[in-house]
Structure formats: structure tokens, C-alpha cells
Design a protein around this motif. Structure first.
Motif, short mmCIF file in Angstrom:
data_model
loop_
_atom_site.label_atom_id
_atom_site.label_comp_id
_atom_site.label_asym_id
_atom_site.label_seq_id
_atom_site.Cartn_x
_atom_site.Cartn_y
_atom_site.Cartn_z
N TRP A 147 0.80 -1.22 0.00
CA TRP A 147 0.00 0.00 0.00
C TRP A 147 0.84 1.28 0.00
CZ3 TRP A 147 0.05 3.54 4.08
CH2 TRP A 147 0.80 3.15 5.20
N ASN A 148 2.05 1.21 0.56
CA ASN A 148 2.87 2.42 0.72
C ASN A 148 4.13 2.39 -0.15
OD1 ASN A 148 4.18 0.43 2.14
ND2 ASN A 148 4.51 1.66 3.99
N ASP A 149 4.06 1.72 -1.29
CA ASP A 149 5.20 1.67 -2.21
C ASP A 149 5.60 3.09 -2.58
OD1 ASP A 149 6.90 1.51 -4.45
OD2 ASP A 149 5.87 -0.22 -5.27
N PRO A 150 6.83 3.51 -2.24
CA PRO A 150 7.23 4.89 -2.55
C PRO A 150 7.28 5.19 -4.04
CG PRO A 150 9.07 3.64 -1.60
CD PRO A 150 7.86 2.76 -1.54
N SER A 166 -4.20 -6.64 6.69
CA SER A 166 -4.14 -8.10 6.80
C SER A 166 -2.68 -8.52 6.61
CB SER A 166 -5.00 -8.76 5.73
OG SER A 166 -4.42 -8.56 4.44
N LYS A 167 -2.37 -9.74 6.98
CA LYS A 167 -1.02 -10.27 6.78
C LYS A 167 -0.67 -10.23 5.29
CE LYS A 167 2.65 -12.84 7.95
NZ LYS A 167 3.87 -12.14 7.62
N LYS A 168 -1.63 -10.61 4.44
CA LYS A 168 -1.41 -10.61 2.99
C LYS A 168 -1.02 -9.21 2.51
CE LYS A 168 -5.13 -10.61 0.51
NZ LYS A 168 -6.38 -11.04 -0.14
N ASP A 169 -1.69 -8.19 3.03
CA ASP A 169 -1.40 -6.83 2.59
C ASP A 169 -0.10 -6.31 3.18
OD1 ASP A 169 -3.66 -6.99 1.06
OD2 ASP A 169 -4.91 -5.88 2.46
N GLU A 170 0.22 -6.70 4.40
CA GLU A 170 1.52 -6.34 4.99
C GLU A 170 2.66 -6.91 4.15
OE1 GLU A 170 1.66 -7.84 8.98
OE2 GLU A 170 0.40 -6.23 9.77
N ASP A 171 2.45 -8.10 3.60
CA ASP A 171 3.48 -8.79 2.82
C ASP A 171 3.46 -8.45 1.34
OD1 ASP A 171 4.25 -10.01 5.18
OD2 ASP A 171 3.17 -11.88 4.76
N GLY A 172 2.65 -7.48 0.93
CA GLY A 172 2.61 -7.10 -0.48
C GLY A 172 3.99 -6.71 -0.98
N CYS A 173 4.20 -6.86 -2.27
CA CYS A 173 5.51 -6.53 -2.84
C CYS A 173 5.51 -5.14 -3.45
CB CYS A 173 5.92 -7.57 -3.86
SG CYS A 173 4.91 -7.59 -5.36
N LEU A 174 6.70 -4.65 -3.75
CA LEU A 174 6.84 -3.38 -4.45
C LEU A 174 6.44 -3.56 -5.91
CD1 LEU A 174 10.28 -2.24 -3.00
CD2 LEU A 174 8.01 -1.42 -2.34
N LEU A 175 5.98 -2.50 -6.54
CA LEU A 175 5.59 -2.57 -7.94
C LEU A 175 6.73 -3.08 -8.81
CD1 LEU A 175 3.58 -2.06 -10.23
CD2 LEU A 175 4.35 0.32 -10.28
N GLN A 176 7.94 -2.65 -8.53
CA GLN A 176 9.08 -3.05 -9.38
C GLN A 176 9.33 -4.55 -9.33
OE1 GLN A 176 12.47 -0.86 -7.95
NE2 GLN A 176 12.90 -2.32 -6.33
N ALA A 177 8.87 -5.23 -8.29
CA ALA A 177 9.05 -6.70 -8.18
C ALA A 177 7.77 -7.46 -8.47
CB ALA A 177 9.54 -7.03 -6.76
N ALA A 178 6.70 -6.76 -8.75
CA ALA A 178 5.38 -7.39 -8.92
C ALA A 178 5.22 -8.02 -10.30
CB ALA A 178 4.28 -6.36 -8.70
N GLU A 179 4.42 -9.07 -10.34
CA GLU A 179 3.96 -9.61 -11.63
C GLU A 179 2.92 -8.61 -12.15
OE1 GLU A 179 2.99 -13.97 -11.82
OE2 GLU A 179 3.21 -13.71 -9.66
N VAL A 180 3.13 -8.13 -13.35
CA VAL A 180 2.20 -7.14 -13.91
C VAL A 180 1.73 -7.60 -15.27
CG1 VAL A 180 3.14 -5.21 -12.58
CG2 VAL A 180 4.10 -5.74 -14.81
N PHE A 181 0.85 -6.83 -15.87
CA PHE A 181 0.26 -7.19 -17.16
C PHE A 181 1.06 -6.62 -18.32
CE2 PHE A 181 -3.09 -7.19 -14.01
CZ PHE A 181 -3.62 -8.45 -14.18
#
Length: 181
Positions: A147-150, A166-181
Motif C-alpha cells: 500500500w505504501n510503495d514509494p 491483513s497479513k497478505k497486505d503487509e506482505d505485499g511486494c513493491l511494484l518493481q518486483a510485482a507480476e504485472v500485465f
């Protein structure tokens, strides 16, 4: 029904015609023909979801890498700050975000097409959030961007403390490491 593009043109604020008087109000919360005309294409919805959350709860930024979901979201009780982040690599607005307050009084809805991460922060004591999706929930394909990706830089409203995640949201990844479309 009126559709207004946001700073990311594919994300639209949908405003139904509301008829009100001293007794209350009435509006069509969804009409397939009017919705298709407002957004300029036909979209099939397959699932409706309803969540209730307390003040300060932040849900998101969620998306599915397979079975991507378009979402038509609205609030029936309370208020949220709703956010869509463009995660389509080929898009000129990749990595950009748009945020809109949705609440029980303004009756606004947000159309978030597939290819976006989505989340919301509850501004009121509680909020009831409804959304229609264009594909089914597929937990094996769900992903979360933190949620707070700089690099994304969402300016979340102040709710008087850190968001509840939630734990899932705490563990979210940064956009640069995310699987994207």
C-alpha cells in the motif's frame, strides 16, 4: 448514468441519477444497458461481493495475474478512499494511481478495469463496500502490491494512525518486483 474519466482515462467515476425528496432517495445502482453506454463497451459481471470494515482498515492493493478482474465498486454505508493503480506495462500511465472518495451520500461508483491493482482505506467508523467483478475470485492468482510503495506514491488520507492491514497486505511486494500485465 454519467461516466467521468479520471486522470487515468480508463478508470471512470460513475454517477447514477439519484431521485430524492424528504422521504429519502432512489437510484438504479446498476443497469447493464446504461453502464455499457456510459463506458462505451459491453462488460459482463459474474460475481458480486460485499465487505464491511472498521475505520482505518486498508484493503489492497489487490489484483489477479490470471482471471484478471474489472471491478465496479461503491459504498452503501460510510466512506472510503478508493484507489486504482495502473499495472499495465504498455500503458502510458503505468505505475500511476487515482483515488476517489466513495461514500453513502455521494453515491459515486468507480469502474476499475482489469489490469489495475485496487484498494481502499476506510475513512468512517465503519464502511460497507460492494463491488461487481468481471471474473471469479481466484486465490491462487491473487497478488498484492504494498500500500505504501514509494515508487507509486499514493497519498492516503490521514485516519489518525497507521492503517490496519491483513497479513497478505503487509506482505505485499513493491511494484518493481510485482507480476504485472
Amino acid at each position: 448514468m454519467k461516466a467521468t474519466p479520471t486522470s487515468i482515462p480508463d478508470v471512470l467515476v460513475i454517477e447514477p441519477k439519484v431521485f430524492g425528496d424528504a422521504r429519502g432517495f432512489f437510484f438504479e445502482s446498476f443497469n447493464q444497458k446504461a453502464f455499457d453506454e456510459a463506458i462505451g463497451k459491453h462488460v459482463d459481471f459474474v460475481q458480486d461481493n460485499h465487505s464491511r470494515s472498521a475505520k482505518g482498515v486498508l484493503r489492497g492493493l489487490h489484483y489477479q495475474v490470471q482471471q484478471p478482474q474489472g471491478k465496479l465498486v461503491r459504498v452503501v454505508r460510510g466512506a472510503v478512499f478508493d484507489v486504482a493503480v495502473d499495472i499495465r506495462k504498455s500503458s502510458p500511465t503505468f505505475g500511476k494511481w487515482v483515488g476517489v472518495e466513495l461514500n453513502e451520500d455521494n453515491h459515486k461508483q468507480l469502474w476499475v478495469p482489469a489490469g489495475f491493482a485496487h484498494g481502499f482505506l476506510v475513512l468512517s467508523e465503519t464502511a460497507e463496500f460492494l463491488y461487481k467483478t468481471t471474473d471469479y475470485y481466484a486465490p491462487a492468482h491473487e497478488r498484492a502490491i504494498v500500500w505504501n510503495d514509494p515508487a507509486v506514491g499514493i497519498r492516503w488520507p490521514d485516519v489518525g494512525g497507521a492503517p490496519v492491514l491483513s497479513k497478505k497486505d503487509e506482505d505485499g511486494c513493491l511494484l518493481q518486483a510485482a507480476e504485472v500485465f
